[in-house]
Every structure is written in C-alpha cells, then in structure tokens.
Design an enzyme around this catalytic site. Structure first.
Site, PDB file in Angstrom:
ATOM      1  N   ASP A  24      37.275  28.253 -17.008  1.00  0.00           N
ATOM      2  CA  ASP A  24      37.839  29.561 -16.697  1.00  0.00           C
ATOM      3  C   ASP A  24      37.050  30.605 -17.503  1.00  0.00           C
ATOM      4  O   ASP A  24      36.265  30.271 -18.395  1.00  0.00           O
ATOM      5  CB  ASP A  24      39.348  29.622 -16.988  1.00  0.00           C
ATOM      6  CG  ASP A  24      40.012  30.748 -16.179  1.00  0.00           C
ATOM      7  OD1 ASP A  24      39.302  31.591 -15.617  1.00  0.00           O
ATOM      8  OD2 ASP A  24      41.253  30.791 -16.125  1.00  0.00           O
TER       9      ASP A  24
HETATM   10  C1  BGC Z   1      41.611  33.674 -14.345  1.00  0.00           C
HETATM   11  C2  BGC Z   1      41.184  32.795 -13.202  1.00  0.00           C
HETATM   12  C3  BGC Z   1      40.176  33.496 -12.331  1.00  0.00           C
HETATM   13  C4  BGC Z   1      39.012  33.937 -13.191  1.00  0.00           C
HETATM   14  C5  BGC Z   1      37.903  34.608 -12.419  1.00  0.00           C
HETATM   15  C6  BGC Z   1      40.430  34.304 -15.072  1.00  0.00           C
HETATM   16  O1  BGC Z   1      40.848  35.290 -15.956  1.00  0.00           O
HETATM   17  O2  BGC Z   1      42.392  32.929 -15.256  1.00  0.00           O
HETATM   18  O3  BGC Z   1      42.305  32.389 -12.459  1.00  0.00           O
HETATM   19  O4  BGC Z   1      39.771  32.661 -11.287  1.00  0.00           O
HETATM   20  O5  BGC Z   1      39.487  34.838 -14.169  1.00  0.00           O
HETATM   21  O6  BGC Z   1      38.268  35.831 -11.944  1.00  0.00           O
END
Ligand code: BGC
Length: 740
Positions: free
Chosen positions: A284
């Site tokens: 993530d």
């Molecule tokens: C979130 C994810 C997301 C990623 C990319 C993160 O802050 O937890 O769910 O896919 O950002 O945008």
C-alpha cells in the site's frame, strides 16, 4: 497549443494492433529472453510504482528527486486516467526506455469510474451478486477505454467497528458474503480473460486484517489469533484467489507484531504456499517505509530486504527498493532469484494485459466519448442504487402517494449533489442527481416542493428555525434528508462519535415537533448511532452514498416505483459502547439470556442491551413475507453426503417484492469454540402478492468446516442447527447431526 492538437490527432487516428492470446509457456519464454537483457537497475525499476504527477512537466519537485535514469525505467504508474494523459505518458516513456518495456497504469476504480455506483458497503447490501458483477463490468469498460489496466479493488476487509472510516469501502462483517462479493467483483472486472480489451486486472486489498484496527482508529494496531484470522478475515481473500484475481495489496497494519508488508506468514506461507497465488503483490502507499515507524525495522534498507523476502513485488510510491536493492544484491544480502521472480510476475502481467503487443491498448478516445457516463450506465447505476437502500423502519408511511400536493424537503442532504462518497476517483458531483432533482423529475412541476436545507454540515451551522417550521407546516409530508457529509468517511476518517453530525439531531427535533408525517432519508458511509431518532421518526430509509443516480433512485423507492430489498451487511450498534457488535459472535461461558429468571452474572451490560439496534441481514420491504417451517431431507449426514434444506416463502402483503432468504448454521460444539450463527447461504427471490416459492439450500462438508483446535480446516462430527430467515435474528430453526 499545436502540440496539443497534434496529440489529439494522433489519438484520434490511433490504431490498435491485433494482440495474440499467448499461452503461459510463450509468455514465460518471452520473459526469460527479456530478463537476460535487463540490467540490475532496470529490473529494480520494474518494482517501483510512482504517482502520475512525475510525468507532469510542471512537477519540478519530482524531477529533482527522480533522475531520468529511473523515471524512464519504472514499472508502473498510479493515478493517471483518461486517454490524453495516459497516451502522453506512455509515449514519452517509451521514447526514452531502452528495452521498450511499457508502463502499467493502475487506479483506484472502487465503485465505478465516471459513472459512480453506491459505496461498496451499500453494494453489499444488495446481496445481488449478478448486479455486483454487472457494475464491476461497467467500471472495467469505462476504465479500460480511459487507459487504466489494473484497479485497486475489491477491498475485502472484514469490518466490525463503524468508527473506522473505511467500513464504507468494505462488504461488511460477514466472511461468507465477503467471499461471494470478492468473486463477483473479480468476475466483473476481469471477465473471463484479461486478454480482452474491455477487462482490467483486479487487486484484492488490504491483505490483511486492516479492518480490525484497535478502537476503529485508522492504521492502528491489529492483534488477533491465527484462528480468528483464518475463520473470519481470510476467506474473502481466498475467494478472490479462487476467482483468479490478478493482484494483492498489503495493508498498513501489523499482524502478529509484524507489518503485513514484510509478513512472511501472510505472504510466503498463506498466500503463496497454501493458496498458490502466482500474481503480483503491491505494497500500500508508502507502507514499506512505514515499517520504520512501526518500529519493525531499523531502516528502509532492512524494510526492502524483508519485503523482497516476503515476495512483495511492487513498492508503491516510497523508494526503499530503488534505493537499496542494488546494494543488498551486491553485498550478497539478497538473493537475485527473489528479485527476478518479482520482475517475472510484473512482466508477466504486462504480457497478459497485451501491453507488450500494444502499449496503447487501453486508450480509446472515441470509446471515452461514447461510454463514459452513457445513458445505459446511468440506468444501471440507478438500478444498483435503489437495490442498495435498506428500509430500517416504516410505520405505514411509505411508499408515499404520488398525488401528494405539498412536500417539505428539509436537511443538508435534501439538495446535495456531493453524494458519491469517498474513493469516487473520476466521479463528478455536477453530474449527480440530488434528492430534490430526483423527486421533482418524478412528480413533475405541479407538486409543490418546499425546500429548506435547515442547516449545513458545518459544526457551528445555525438552524433557521422559523424557515424550517414554516416549510414543514405548509406540507402534507416531510422528507428529512440527513447524514454525514461525504468527506466524513473513508481513509483516515475514523470517528469517536458516530451520531448524526451536529446540529442535525437538533434539526430533526424541530422537524418532528411540527407533527407532520415524516420520512428520514439517511446518507452515510458507516452504521450510525441513531436510537433516539428511531424512537421518534415513523420511517427511515438508509441510502448510504448512492452515487450518480442517487436522487432518482431514492425517489423511485419513496414513491413506490421500487420496493426496497436491501439488507444490512453490518450491524447498527445500539450505542457506541457495544462496539464491536456483530452477529457471528461466540457464546461465552455465561451467555446472557433475557428470559432467564435465575439471578446470576452474565455476559451483558448493566445499562444497555447486548443486541444491536439493527442486526446483520436486517431490512424491511413494503410487503411482508411469511416463512414456513424448515424441511430437511435427512437429520444425519456423513461427511461425503449433502443435506437438502427447504423452506417456503410467501408474499403475504400487497406489493411485489424481493426477499433475501438467509441460511445460517450453528455448530453447537467444536474442539475450538464456534460462533452462535454463521451465514452459509442466501437467495434473493422476487414474489408477487400472494405468490409462494420453495427455496432450497444445500449443506455440504465445506460449509461445516472451520479452523479447529489443531489449526486444521475440518468439519467435526456433532450436533448442528440450521436457521433460515429474513435476517440474522428472525429465523426458523432445525437440527441435524454430522456423523463420522
Ligand atoms: C489506500 C489504498 C489505495 C492507495 C492508492 C492508499 O492510501 O490505503 O486503498 O489503493 O492509497 O491510492
């Protein structure tokens, strides 16, 4: 200016190459040839994902940080969408990339692309997996003409704490429903083959147990037994693997003391060894770097080493990999074969998506014009939205009469177009249908709609009492539209109080004091604490954040053109002190029984009930359904046998309606404790007034299996109960036995 025109011309004349469908052997062969040509640096860059702003000429800050040597070798981009932008980036990239390895474009397409569907928690309340697959299909079609080839969806975190802002992204509190949801979403995005141009890769996230953050505070510590993890939190992810999901994303939390991004148990053991997942794993956003703040690694160098060893392939945004992998390799602290395997997985995905044959495959400017937010998609969005609504209360008020003369429409959501909810990345509020627009369109201009927002979403917003009363007094019926503003749920939006944001409770009191028939329409991203409202308001319709067609869909339900059929997938707490409150809990050694007259110390509160305000599976209809007794074809089954269960459901009311018939099982004793009920089947049926239907369920060995005292997934012989009903509490029951 002319450069822009040239680009547009190029895009309009863009021809797509024929992409052959390659076998895995062919892909492997190509990859091995390519790997031999790649330098260390080129390999490592494949494992680096950056945000699309790196390719904006104006982003001088990024330019300074990332040297062209890296910029033109990276593996993937997140955040870019729409043909023009994606085309420009890919073109510029390939002109500078030595081996012409195309970029992969990923985006958070979570509940729709331009056409926005309800938030995922709402989607799960439809319990209609065909519909869920259909909207994921629409999302894939829209995203794939706009340059996106992989989405960071579905989010499969099981949730039990409505304080956590991300419950809006989840399919709720049940593992069985989670599996069905996961499969439907993956089927919808990926279709039957990634090779098709209108499909996109799906990514199961956040692996895992992120939804169990202590106190519902985002990013907080998660600690739970392996048994709880396997019985409750993992099934949806396994379901995604079984459905052939393309990618997995790690989560921000720790599991068993180790950040998931570097967690060998979760990745090497469970995901790769047990489930045989061969796709790509991505971290993530900056999760790898955050291992330092967790206090689980000394520095990003160690984080990088441990992540590669845990088979984590792509690092999102932070730079632990590009800064350290080369050094780790050169010093012999990391095995090159691990990095090669990660690169293989990334390249293999690019081949499967057809990007090597046609790097512009997902770019179609004409397609964008034709299908983004087209009428057909809007129609589906309306269909999905109305099916996601849950009727929580109705004392003979709904549906409203279309011949009503005067309607007061009161509340900050009454004419609000900001109803997409978080993670509606390409949705545009200006395209949305507000409640006022929807009602006006349905009833025509002759109906007198007296609109009064009453207050805003701001904490100190003042209520214009006189105007509110005036509006209410002139009306035959009041529709009160309250709830959270859309920015109140989502990532980093945990709340300590989950009541209606102030001053809306006060507004509701003022409206109720007018004494007119009142319907509350609730917009929110999480179950709210609404017990005081429930006592006083005769009808409540939960509409979550309903997306583009929200206002039309709500009007359909309020005025009886659609009979509500949604059922809650997350319990509504009686009050915040009960949290976590969920239906599939363990009995305890002193189970509370309100009918038990014997004095004693029970597992209960002295000041509040144990039961939630609205349980899992709950949702009313404009009609009523009657359930017969349960019939079993046998009361004893061997492990290799099936048990057939039948029940007859009759529509005893005046409206045609859909009912979600739910089947739960209870294993009365096990070598490790078992929940008091577990959903193991459901069917959504439509019945005309007076019509009856026999609904059949099958119980098989796997529906009785669980992770037992020896951490084996088995069904243990013994006594079971089966329950069938309209929600997790209102059920019929029967007994059966599993015999060795
Ligand atoms: C979130 C994810 C997301 C990623 C990319 C993160 O802050 O937890 O769910 O896919 O950002 O945008």
């Amino acid at each position: 200016m002319s450069e822009k025109n040239d680009l547009l011309k190029e895009l309009e004349n863009l021809k797509h190459a024929e992409v052959p469908q390659r076998s895995q052997e062919e892909i492997t062969e190509e990859i091995e040839k390519l790997l031999k040509k790649m330098t260390f640096d080129e390999k490592i860059c494949q494992l680096f994902q950056v945000y699309s702003s790196l390719f904006q000429e104006t982003d001088s800050k990024n330019e300074r940080v990332i040297k062209p040597k890296i910029k033109y070798n990276i593996g993937s981009i997140l955040g870019a969408a729409l043909s023009k932008g994606v085309y420009r980036i890919q073109k510029q990239f390939l002109e500078n990339n030595r081996l012409k390895i195309p970029l992969l474009f990923m985006l958070d397409v979570i509940h729709g692309f331009r056409t926005t569907f309800p938030i995922p928690l709402g989607l799960s309340c439809t319990w209609n997996m065909e519909l869920i697959e259909k909207l994921a299909r629409v999302s894939a079609k829209e995203a794939s003409v706009a340059g996106v080839c992989v989405t960071f969806s579905p989010m499969l975190d099981l949730v039990r704490d409505p304080r956590w802002g991300r419950v809006m992204e989840s399919p709720g509190e049940d593992p069985y429903l989670g599996v069905e949801f996961a499969k439907a979403m993956v089927r919808g995005y990926q279709g039957d083959s990634l090779h098709r141009r209108d499909t996109i890769g799906a990514c199961a996230k956040h692996y895992c147990a992120y939804g169990a953050a202590e106190g519902g505070r985002d990013y907080n510590t998660v600690d739970m037994s392996e048994r709880r993890l396997r019985n409750f939190y993992l099934p949806a992810f396994k379901g995604a693997v079984d459905q052939g999901v393309t990618m997995f994303m790690t989560s921000f939390n720790i599991y068993d003391g180790i950040p998931t991004t570097i967690n060998k148990f979760l990745f090497n053991k469970v995901l790769r060894d047990e489930w045989k997942f061969q796709g790509v794993v991505i971290s993530d956003w900056t999760a790898l770097k955050e291992c330092i703040d967790h206090g689980a690694v000394k520095d990003i160098r160690e984080a990088a080493k441990r992540a590669v060893e845990s088979t984590m392939d792509i690092e999102m945004v932070s730079s632990a990999y590009i800064k350290n992998l080369k050094d780790l390799l050169e010093k012999g602290e990391l095995n090159l074969s691990l990095i090669d395997d990660s690169v293989r997985r990334v390249l293999s995905l690019k081949y499967k998506l057809g990007l090597f044959d046609d790097p512009y495959r997902y770019i179609d400017i004409q397609g964008e014009k034709e299908i983004l937010l087209c009428d057909k998609h809007r129609k589906i969005a309306r269909e999905v939205a109305r099916e996601s609504f849950v009727l929580l209360k109705n004392e003979n008020i709904l549906p409203l009469d279309k011949n009503v003369k005067n309607i007061a429409l009161i509340g900050p959501h009454a004419n609000n177009k900001q109803i997409n909810g978080a993670w509606s990345i390409m949705g545009n509020a200006s395209d949305n249908i507000s409640l006022k627009m929807g009602i006006t369109k349905k009833l025509g201009e002759e109906v007198n709609i007296i609109y009064e927002s009453g207050c805003s979403f701001k904490k100190n917003s003042k209520i214009n009492v006189e105007k509110v009363k005036d509006a209410g007094e002139k009306a035959d019926v009041i529709i009160l539209a309250l709830g959270e503003p859309e920015e109140m749920s989502g990532e980093a939006k945990s709340r300590g109080f989950i009541t209606l944001p102030s001053p809306q409770e006060e507004l509701s009191q003022i409206v109720l004091s007018i004494g007119k028939p009142t319907v509350l329409v609730l917009f929110n991203g999480r179950p709210l604490e609404i017990k005081d409202l429930v006592d006083n308001i005769p009808a409540i319709l939960e509409v979550w954040f309903p997306g583009t067609e929200g206002g039309n869909a709500i009007a359909d339900v309020l005025f009886g053109d659609y009979n509500p059929s949604g059922k809650l997938t997350m319990s509504f707490p009686y009050t915040i002190g009960q949290i976590p409150v969920y239906y599939n809990y363990y009995n305890t050694g002193r189970p509370f029984n309100p009918d038990d007259k014997i004095e004693g110390n029970y597992s209960n509160y002295i000041d509040i009930p144990n039961d939630p305000l609205y349980p899992f599976g709950f949702g009313l209809s404009y009609t009523t359904f009657e359930y017969s007794e349960i019939e079993l074809n046998r009361t004893k089954m061997h492990s290799d046998e099936e048990l057939k269960i039948k029940i007859t459901v009759t529509n005893t009311g005046k409206f045609e309606g859909s009912e979600v018939v739910q089947m739960y099982i209870q294993d009365l004793y096990g070598s490790a404790v078992r929940p008091i009920k577990e959903l193991k089947g459901f069917k959504k049926i439509i019945l005309k007034p007076g019509e009856m239907q026999e609904v059949e369920f099958l119980i098989t060995y796997d529906k009785l299996a669980f992770w037992n005292s020896e951490m084996k997934f088995v069904a243990e012989p013994g006594a079971f109960k089966v329950y069938i009903g309209t929600n997790s509490e209102d059920v019929r029951e029967a007994n059966f036995e599993l015999i060795p």
